[in-house]
Each structure stands twice: as structure tokens, then as C-alpha cells.
Motif scaffolding. Structure first.
Motif, mmCIF file in Angstrom:
data_model
loop_
_atom_site.group_PDB
_atom_site.id
_atom_site.type_symbol
_atom_site.label_atom_id
_atom_site.label_comp_id
_atom_site.label_asym_id
_atom_site.label_seq_id
_atom_site.Cartn_x
_atom_site.Cartn_y
_atom_site.Cartn_z
ATOM 1 N N ARG A 40 0.477 -1.210 -0.602
ATOM 2 C CA ARG A 40 0.368 0.040 -0.269
ATOM 3 C C ARG A 40 0.945 1.123 0.303
ATOM 4 N N LEU A 41 0.112 2.351 -1.200
ATOM 5 C CA LEU A 41 1.619 3.186 -1.091
ATOM 6 C C LEU A 41 1.113 4.393 -1.046
ATOM 7 N N ALA A 42 1.370 5.497 -0.284
ATOM 8 C CA ALA A 42 0.673 7.358 -0.239
ATOM 9 C C ALA A 42 1.549 7.365 -1.690
ATOM 10 N N MET A 43 0.872 7.412 -2.628
ATOM 11 C CA MET A 43 1.321 8.072 -4.347
ATOM 12 C C MET A 43 1.737 9.935 -4.456
ATOM 13 N N VAL A 44 2.685 9.860 -4.748
ATOM 14 C CA VAL A 44 2.571 11.020 -4.972
ATOM 15 C C VAL A 44 1.827 11.246 -6.325
ATOM 16 N N PRO A 45 1.618 12.216 -6.849
ATOM 17 C CA PRO A 45 0.685 12.898 -7.277
ATOM 18 C C PRO A 45 0.929 13.031 -9.053
ATOM 19 N N LEU A 46 1.964 12.147 -9.286
ATOM 20 C CA LEU A 46 2.084 12.885 -10.376
ATOM 21 C C LEU A 46 2.938 12.105 -11.485
ATOM 22 N N GLU A 47 3.015 12.474 -13.033
ATOM 23 C CA GLU A 47 3.470 10.994 -13.141
ATOM 24 C C GLU A 47 4.990 11.741 -13.940
ATOM 25 N N CYS A 48 5.478 10.026 -14.387
ATOM 26 C CA CYS A 48 6.876 10.447 -14.553
ATOM 27 C C CYS A 48 7.110 9.585 -16.052
ATOM 28 N N VAL A 49 7.308 10.737 -16.757
ATOM 29 C CA VAL A 49 6.868 9.700 -18.460
ATOM 30 C C VAL A 49 9.023 10.359 -18.708
ATOM 31 N N VAL A 50 9.521 9.105 -19.374
ATOM 32 C CA VAL A 50 10.428 9.048 -20.258
ATOM 33 C C VAL A 50 10.670 8.427 -21.591
ATOM 34 N N ARG A 51 10.919 9.447 -22.379
ATOM 35 C CA ARG A 51 11.143 9.465 -24.057
ATOM 36 C C ARG A 51 11.945 8.762 -24.506
ATOM 37 N N ASN A 52 11.967 8.207 -24.780
ATOM 38 C CA ASN A 52 13.401 7.862 -25.802
ATOM 39 C C ASN A 52 13.336 8.217 -27.883
ATOM 40 N N ARG A 53 12.157 7.917 -28.431
ATOM 41 C CA ARG A 53 11.876 8.255 -29.149
ATOM 42 C C ARG A 53 10.736 9.145 -29.414
ATOM 43 N N ALA A 54 10.384 10.291 -29.946
ATOM 44 C CA ALA A 54 9.015 10.855 -30.354
ATOM 45 C C ALA A 54 7.809 10.702 -30.556
ATOM 46 N N ALA A 55 7.025 10.698 -29.784
ATOM 47 C CA ALA A 55 5.827 10.209 -29.730
ATOM 48 C C ALA A 55 4.628 11.040 -29.021
ATOM 49 N N GLY A 56 3.478 11.001 -29.680
ATOM 50 C CA GLY A 56 2.137 11.176 -28.837
ATOM 51 C C GLY A 56 1.534 12.895 -28.698
ATOM 52 N N SER A 57 1.999 13.644 -27.073
ATOM 53 C CA SER A 57 1.806 14.319 -26.820
ATOM 54 C C SER A 57 2.779 15.590 -26.706
ATOM 55 N N LEU A 58 3.949 14.748 -26.871
ATOM 56 C CA LEU A 58 5.441 15.292 -27.317
ATOM 57 C C LEU A 58 5.126 15.868 -28.391
ATOM 58 N N CYS A 59 5.299 15.229 -29.659
ATOM 59 C CA CYS A 59 4.596 15.440 -30.643
ATOM 60 C C CYS A 59 4.221 16.817 -31.109
ATOM 61 N N ARG A 60 3.299 16.916 -30.564
ATOM 62 C CA ARG A 60 1.653 17.514 -31.205
ATOM 63 C C ARG A 60 2.068 18.951 -30.103
ATOM 64 N N ARG A 61 2.612 19.021 -28.941
ATOM 65 C CA ARG A 61 3.379 20.264 -28.363
ATOM 66 C C ARG A 61 4.664 20.873 -29.408
ATOM 67 N N LEU A 62 5.122 19.863 -28.902
ATOM 68 C CA LEU A 62 6.618 20.408 -29.781
ATOM 69 C C LEU A 62 6.544 20.527 -31.365
ATOM 70 N N GLY A 63 6.198 20.314 -32.049
ATOM 71 C CA GLY A 63 5.964 20.616 -33.842
ATOM 72 C C GLY A 63 7.021 19.037 -34.261
ATOM 73 N N VAL A 64 7.417 17.755 -33.582
ATOM 74 C CA VAL A 64 8.804 16.794 -33.685
ATOM 75 C C VAL A 64 7.816 15.951 -34.572
ATOM 76 N N GLU A 65 8.397 15.018 -35.471
ATOM 77 C CA GLU A 65 7.962 14.549 -36.060
ATOM 78 C C GLU A 65 8.442 13.498 -34.941
ATOM 79 N N GLU A 66 7.155 12.747 -35.415
ATOM 80 C CA GLU A 66 7.014 11.075 -34.292
ATOM 81 C C GLU A 66 8.239 10.294 -34.890
ATOM 82 N N GLY A 67 9.157 9.630 -34.201
ATOM 83 C CA GLY A 67 9.630 8.322 -34.497
ATOM 84 C C GLY A 67 10.884 8.805 -34.147
ATOM 85 N N ARG A 68 11.474 10.381 -34.347
ATOM 86 C CA ARG A 68 12.878 10.863 -34.185
ATOM 87 C C ARG A 68 13.428 10.314 -33.263
#
Ligand code: TMP
Ligand code: ASP
Length: 240
Positions: free
Chosen positions: A83-111
């Protein structure tokens, strides 16, 4: 082992109390949700496949010295966790551009992102889990500086452990989301590691094998999760 109604029920998992106040049962359901619950479906076998994949990945991480909430798999769709007391944050690690990163920064998917990058999101459905930074986290009391530093360090360490594991199976770990929480004064990895919270592509063809198949109506969602399990050498029970 568990008793009564779930203590917490999210979009794809439920948590039940046990006789031991330090432990919970985590149930992986077949429910699948995307876009803050706007798109939902029940996908047969998904809960089971994710439970097995999560157990495999959490055990690998624990063996490499990453503290996690995972204790053991209990059944096809249930695992015992701390049972954990959760930190209310999601940590995302990205090795290639995809998803919201592409939409936010205009980067091509897969970079290829070199070095891999890190993002923090606030867990808040009503606000659609907004991107936040470490100063927001400290100012609003979501996590203090040492906790943030530890979450970043552990997230990159998970990436260093899992990226080669997937690469050896002919898979690219494009990005993934981690959540952390506190148990007995220790910050540990919580939540789940499954194709619901990662992007995983076939290394040769670039085919998407993760929840983007559901988000983008590509079909064969659970079959793709099963393909990931097969490639990683995770044996799954046969269909009933
Ligand atoms: P994003 O590109 O939509 O920001 O997602 C980054 C990674 O985080 C991706 O692997 C999917 C995962 N993720 C979740 O697990 N839960 C969520 O609610 C969202 C938005 C993303
Ligand atoms: N898990 C989130 C939801 O259900 C977002 C997503 O994965 O797309 O809405």
C-alpha cells in the motif's frame, strides 16, 4: 485474500484491502480507456496479459535494485502490492518522439531523442493531466526537491534497464510512464508497467504494439500485447 469492495477503482485497475494494512490486491481489469475516459472498451484477456507483463517487468526491476511496490502475482488478473501513499505526479521518459510531445513541440514521430528526455504530468483527470515542471511540484507541495531528484534518477535507471530488455526482443521502448509512492518512509515504484502505459514498437517494421492501437483504432490490441509477452519470453496461460 482480499475482502469486500475495491478501496479504489481506476479506469483499468482496482485495488482491494487485505488483512494486512500494509498490503493491497491490485486487479488488472479488461477495461480499457483513452483520452481521459472518453473512449472505453472491454478487451478480453487484456487484464491477464497486463498482470503477467507487469509481474515480469517489476520483478526484473526489483532484481536490479529498483524498489517497487510489487510483492507477487496471485492469480491470472491479480497481484499483491504494498500500500503506497502516492505522489500525484506521472513521470514520463521518452526515447523517441511520439504522442503529446509531437503535438506540443511539432517534432516528427519517431525522432530519436538523445539524450532521452523526461516530463512530469500532474495526475488530475479534471485538468486532463497537465504537463507541469519541478518548480510547480515544489511550490504546490506535490513533491519536494529530494523526492523529485530521486524520481528522475529512478525513471532514467528504469529506462537503462528496460530499453535493452526490449531491444533484445526486437522491440523499441519508445516512451513510458511511471508513478511513485511512499511505503514505510521509502519512495518506491508503484502503479503498473504494461503496454497500457508505454509505447512499444516493433524494431524492424516500426509497427505500434501498445495502447496506441486502441487510441488510433488499429485493431489487434490484445494480440499485440500478447506478441510483446511472447517476444519477452513471458509465458501466458491459454484461453479458457
Ligand atoms: P503522451 O505522449 O500522451 O504524453 O504519453 C506518454 C506516455 O505516457 C505514453 O507511453 C503513454 C503514457 N500515458 C499513460 O500511461 N497514461 C496517461 O494518462 C497518458 C496521457 C499517457
Ligand atoms: N489512460 C488515460 C485515459 O484513460 C489516457 C490515455 O492513456 O490515453 O483516459
Amino acid at each position: 485474500m482480499h475482502k469486500g469492495e475495491p478501496v479504489y477503482s481506476g479506469k483499468a485497475k482496482s485495488l482491494y484491502a487485505t488483512d494486512d494494512p500494509r498490503l493491497m490486491v491490485m486487479e488488472f481489469r479488461d477495461d480499457t480507456s483513452a483520452f481521459d475516459g472518453q473512449k472505453v472498451a472491454r478487451l478480453a484477456r487484456k487484464g491477464m496479459v497486463n498482470n503477467y507483463l507487469n509481474a515480469f517487468l517489476m520483478e526484473r526491476l526489483a532484481a536490479a535494485g529498483i524498489p517497487t511496490h510489487f510483492v507477487r502475482r496471485l492469480s491470472a488478473t491479480r497481484s499483491l502490492v504494498k500500500r503506497l501513499a502516492m505522489v500525484p505526479l506521472e513521470c514520463v521518459v521518452r526515447n523517441r518522439a511520439a504522442g503529446s510531445l509531437c503535438r506540443r513541440l511539432g517534432v516528427e514521430e519517431g525522432r530519436v531523442l538523445s539524450p532521452p528526455t523526461f516530463e512530469l504530468f500532474l495526475k488530475n483527470d479534471a485538468l486532463h493531466d497537465p504537463l507541469v515542471n519541478e518548480y510547480h511540484a515544489v511550490t504546490f507541495g506535490w513533491a519536494d526537491r529530494p523526492t523529485l531528484a530521486r524520481m528522475v534518477e529512478q525513471s532514467f535507471r528504469v529506462n537503462e534497464l528496460l530499453s535493452p530488455l526490449f531491444a533484445d526482443a526486437g522491440l523499441v521502448l519508445v516512451d513510458f510512464k511511471l508513478e511513485f509512492g511512499w511505503a514505510d518512509g521509502e519512495l518506491v515504484l508503484g502503479d503498473e508497467l504494461s503496454p497500457d502505459g508505454c509505447r512499444i514498437w516493433d524494431a524492424a517494421s516500426g509497427e505500434k504494439l501498445d495502447k496506441d492501437r486502441f487510441r488510433k483504432d488499429l485493431g489487434r490490441v490484445v494480440e499485440s500485447y500478447e506478441e510483446i509477452a511472447a517476444r519477452l519470453g513471458v509465458p501466458l496461460p491459454a484461453s479458457p
